[in-house]
Design a protein around this motif. Structure first.
Motif, mmCIF file in Angstrom:
data_model
loop_
_atom_site.group_PDB
_atom_site.id
_atom_site.type_symbol
_atom_site.label_atom_id
_atom_site.label_comp_id
_atom_site.label_asym_id
_atom_site.label_seq_id
_atom_site.Cartn_x
_atom_site.Cartn_y
_atom_site.Cartn_z
ATOM 1 N N ILE A 104 0.811 -1.207 0.000
ATOM 2 C CA ILE A 104 0.000 0.000 0.000
ATOM 3 C C ILE A 104 0.852 1.268 0.000
ATOM 4 C CG2 ILE A 104 -0.252 -0.247 2.508
ATOM 5 C CD1 ILE A 104 -2.601 1.636 0.083
ATOM 6 N N PHE A 105 1.938 1.320 0.760
ATOM 7 C CA PHE A 105 2.717 2.556 0.840
ATOM 8 C C PHE A 105 3.536 2.785 -0.422
ATOM 9 C CE2 PHE A 105 2.091 1.483 5.400
ATOM 10 C CZ PHE A 105 1.271 2.563 5.696
ATOM 11 N N THR A 106 3.927 1.697 -1.085
ATOM 12 C CA THR A 106 4.574 1.850 -2.397
ATOM 13 C C THR A 106 3.585 2.441 -3.391
ATOM 14 O OG1 THR A 106 5.984 -0.071 -1.929
ATOM 15 C CG2 THR A 106 5.829 0.648 -4.217
ATOM 16 N N ALA A 107 2.323 1.989 -3.330
ATOM 17 C CA ALA A 107 1.285 2.528 -4.211
ATOM 18 C C ALA A 107 1.039 4.011 -3.932
ATOM 19 C CB ALA A 107 -0.008 1.735 -4.042
ATOM 20 N N LEU A 108 1.107 4.402 -2.658
ATOM 21 C CA LEU A 108 0.850 5.796 -2.304
ATOM 22 C C LEU A 108 1.930 6.743 -2.822
ATOM 23 C CD1 LEU A 108 -0.532 5.585 1.349
ATOM 24 C CD2 LEU A 108 -1.790 6.069 -0.744
ATOM 25 N N ILE A 109 3.139 6.207 -3.061
ATOM 26 C CA ILE A 109 4.207 7.041 -3.628
ATOM 27 C C ILE A 109 3.774 7.600 -4.984
ATOM 28 C CG2 ILE A 109 6.555 7.013 -4.571
ATOM 29 C CD1 ILE A 109 7.273 4.909 -2.500
ATOM 30 N N ILE A 110 2.963 6.853 -5.707
ATOM 31 C CA ILE A 110 2.445 7.312 -7.002
ATOM 32 C C ILE A 110 1.117 8.038 -6.832
ATOM 33 C CG2 ILE A 110 1.626 6.554 -9.272
ATOM 34 C CD1 ILE A 110 4.651 6.340 -8.892
ATOM 35 N N TYR A 111 0.255 7.523 -5.972
ATOM 36 C CA TYR A 111 -1.088 8.114 -5.816
ATOM 37 C C TYR A 111 -1.036 9.553 -5.295
ATOM 38 C CZ TYR A 111 -5.565 9.204 -3.699
ATOM 39 O OH TYR A 111 -6.712 9.846 -3.334
ATOM 40 N N ILE A 112 -0.238 9.802 -4.260
ATOM 41 C CA ILE A 112 -0.261 11.120 -3.616
ATOM 42 C C ILE A 112 0.198 12.253 -4.535
ATOM 43 C CG2 ILE A 112 0.759 12.516 -1.762
ATOM 44 C CD1 ILE A 112 0.650 10.002 -0.003
ATOM 45 N N PRO A 113 1.373 12.153 -5.174
ATOM 46 C CA PRO A 113 1.837 13.292 -5.978
ATOM 47 C C PRO A 113 1.119 13.451 -7.313
ATOM 48 C CG PRO A 113 3.410 11.520 -6.148
ATOM 49 C CD PRO A 113 2.388 11.078 -5.149
ATOM 50 N N MET A 324 7.091 13.543 -10.224
ATOM 51 C CA MET A 324 5.746 14.056 -10.466
ATOM 52 C C MET A 324 5.320 15.046 -9.393
ATOM 53 S SD MET A 324 4.811 13.073 -13.346
ATOM 54 C CE MET A 324 3.134 13.691 -13.290
ATOM 55 N N LEU A 325 5.799 14.865 -8.158
ATOM 56 C CA LEU A 325 5.492 15.819 -7.097
ATOM 57 C C LEU A 325 6.022 17.204 -7.461
ATOM 58 C CD1 LEU A 325 4.434 16.237 -4.134
ATOM 59 C CD2 LEU A 325 6.797 15.865 -3.420
ATOM 60 N N LEU A 326 7.285 17.247 -7.860
ATOM 61 C CA LEU A 326 7.900 18.516 -8.251
ATOM 62 C C LEU A 326 7.285 19.063 -9.534
ATOM 63 C CD1 LEU A 326 11.640 17.662 -7.480
ATOM 64 C CD2 LEU A 326 10.119 19.135 -6.144
ATOM 65 N N HIS A 327 7.015 18.164 -10.475
ATOM 66 C CA HIS A 327 6.439 18.568 -11.756
ATOM 67 C C HIS A 327 5.080 19.228 -11.557
ATOM 68 C CE1 HIS A 327 4.053 17.882 -15.437
ATOM 69 N NE2 HIS A 327 5.188 18.104 -16.065
ATOM 70 N N ASN A 328 4.195 18.576 -10.790
ATOM 71 C CA ASN A 328 2.833 19.097 -10.611
ATOM 72 C C ASN A 328 2.801 20.358 -9.760
ATOM 73 O OD1 ASN A 328 1.619 17.157 -12.197
ATOM 74 N ND2 ASN A 328 1.168 15.783 -10.495
ATOM 75 N N MET A 329 3.716 20.458 -8.788
ATOM 76 C CA MET A 329 3.695 21.620 -7.902
ATOM 77 C C MET A 329 4.396 22.841 -8.493
ATOM 78 S SD MET A 329 4.248 19.985 -4.099
ATOM 79 C CE MET A 329 4.046 21.585 -3.332
ATOM 80 N N LEU A 330 5.448 22.604 -9.282
ATOM 81 C CA LEU A 330 6.283 23.719 -9.734
ATOM 82 C C LEU A 330 6.124 24.071 -11.213
ATOM 83 C CD1 LEU A 330 9.615 22.791 -7.887
ATOM 84 C CD2 LEU A 330 7.776 24.309 -7.103
ATOM 85 N N THR A 332 3.411 23.208 -13.426
ATOM 86 C CA THR A 332 2.072 23.190 -14.019
ATOM 87 C C THR A 332 1.309 24.396 -13.485
ATOM 88 O OG1 THR A 332 1.021 21.915 -12.242
ATOM 89 C CG2 THR A 332 2.095 20.659 -14.010
ATOM 90 N N GLU A 333 0.078 24.547 -13.939
ATOM 91 C CA GLU A 333 -0.758 25.657 -13.468
ATOM 92 C C GLU A 333 -1.751 25.191 -12.408
ATOM 93 O OE1 GLU A 333 -2.555 27.416 -16.873
ATOM 94 O OE2 GLU A 333 -0.648 28.145 -17.708
ATOM 95 N N TYR A 334 -1.482 24.041 -11.782
ATOM 96 C CA TYR A 334 -2.376 23.542 -10.746
ATOM 97 C C TYR A 334 -2.352 24.433 -9.506
ATOM 98 C CZ TYR A 334 -2.565 19.170 -13.409
ATOM 99 O OH TYR A 334 -2.751 18.231 -14.389
ATOM 100 N N PHE A 335 -1.150 24.937 -9.163
ATOM 101 C CA PHE A 335 -0.995 25.765 -7.975
ATOM 102 C C PHE A 335 -0.194 27.011 -8.338
ATOM 103 C CE2 PHE A 335 -0.892 21.259 -6.859
ATOM 104 C CZ PHE A 335 -2.014 21.177 -6.051
ATOM 105 N N THR A 336 -0.646 28.162 -7.871
ATOM 106 C CA THR A 336 0.034 29.421 -8.201
ATOM 107 C C THR A 336 0.331 30.208 -6.922
ATOM 108 O OG1 THR A 336 -2.100 30.545 -8.467
ATOM 109 C CG2 THR A 336 -1.086 29.597 -10.433
#
Length: 336
Positions: A104-113, A324-330, A332-336
């Motif tokens: 489950i925690f290995t799966a969360l490494i992908i799910y969360i970010p 993907m955590l860094l990609h989505n947060m920094l 993309t336009e998801y968060f400004t």
């Protein structure tokens, strides 16, 4: 860190930690900054103008009626975020726990970010729909087609894109034979070719078939939405391609160990193929790819059955998750 020690953890400890995660994620999704989180301001606008004919036409009925109930009770957009988070997050973590057991925690490494950020924080209607679709995988595997149909209807009431699961209601959890696996393996480079040639798949359909699809297409042509990020430049997408070929090559091994593997691999492959084929309509490409691709976090754990030592796999998955955590947060336009 938990992923690297989960093989030695007691199940009760995993459950307590997941419960804490659920509470924290729900709190984060509820208290997000409306002004600096993508789509949040739009959700607030729809919430406040839920009686507008245009809003009623373009928005799923669940959001409309929940908005009216919450407003009548004196609630705010934060109340709506809380309701959707409670529908989506705890149930999704439960489904993840069951499907990715014991990893489950290995799966969360992908799910969360990826899917927590993109769906539970941003696309809350799609996130709620994905929860019902997650549970429909269990019923499809058990051949409980009436329950599957009901779950699909519930999912569609939360987000219309859930209808793209209809083919899997028909295909079910059937295993792919050797020829079918070779066809799937060949479709990926073919779809890359369609992407590079910028072929418009929907140009062959009469314009009257999908009215909303025409709207998305016209808007994308006018620059209303950005083009999808080139998949060949996305490290995570390329990693998914590698994992797909691993799963196809060791298909018998994977399906022997995981009963739900056939439908999960089909969804995993479809998320990539649709992203490439539908690239001319970015908003549709992204939505359908995400709806199918939420199984990424489970399929990635299949590599733990195929590659030893397991910590090499976890290191690779951690790198993909951090990317993907860094990609989505920094970037993309998801968060400004």
């Amino acid at each position: 860190m938990l992923a690297f020690i989960e093989d030695y953890m007691k199940e009760i400890h995993k459950i307590f930690i997941l419960a804490f995660y659920a509470i924290f994620m729900v709190a984060l999704a509820t208290t997000k900054d409306v002004d600096h989180t993508a789509d949040a301001a739009n959700y607030e606008e729809i919430f406040l103008n839920n009686d507008s004919p245009i809003v009623e036409l373009a928005t799923e009925p669940t959001y409309i009626y929940l908005s009216r109930i919450v407003l009548a009770m004196g609630g705010t957009i934060g109340t709506m975020f809380l309701i959707y988070a409670l529908i989506s997050i705890p149930a999704k973590l439960l489904a993840l726990y069951k499907m990715s057991y014991p990893y489950i925690f290995t799966a969360l490494i992908i799910y969360i970010p990826i899917y927590f950020e993109v769906q539970d924080l941003i696309q809350i209607r799609a996130a709620a729909a994905a929860t019902f679709l997650f549970f429909s995988i269990f019923t499809i595997v058990k051949k409980q087609y009436v329950k599957t149909a009901l779950l699909l209807i519930c999912a569609t009431l939360f987000h219309y894109s859930a209808l793209c699961y209809l083919p899997f209601l028909i295909i079910g959890n059937r295993k792919l034979n050797r020829t079918a696996r070779m066809i799937v393996a060949g479709l990926l480079p073919l779809c890359f070719g369609i992407y590079f040639l910028k072929l418009d798949f929907f140009s062959f359909l009469p314009s009257s078939i999908f009215g909303k699809l025409d709207f998305y297409k016209e808007t994308s042509e006018l620059g209303g939405w950005d083009e999808i990020e080139p998949p060949y430049l996305n490290v995570y997408f390329l990693a998914k391609c590698v994992v797909l070929y691993l799963c196809l090559y060791y298909y018998d091994t994977v399906t022997e160990k995981i009963p739900s593997a056939p439908i999960l691999i089909n969804l995993f492959a479809s998320s990539m193929l649709f992203l490439l084929v539908m690239a001319t309509i970015p908003v549709i490409a992204g939505r359908i790819s995400d709806i199918y691709g939420i199984v990424d976090c489970i399929v990635m754990t299949f590599c733990l059955y195929l590659i030893t030592p397991a910590h090499y796999v976890r290191i690779a998955i951690t790198i993909a998750g951090l990317y993907m955590l860094l990609h989505n947060m920094l970037f993309t336009e998801y968060f400004t």
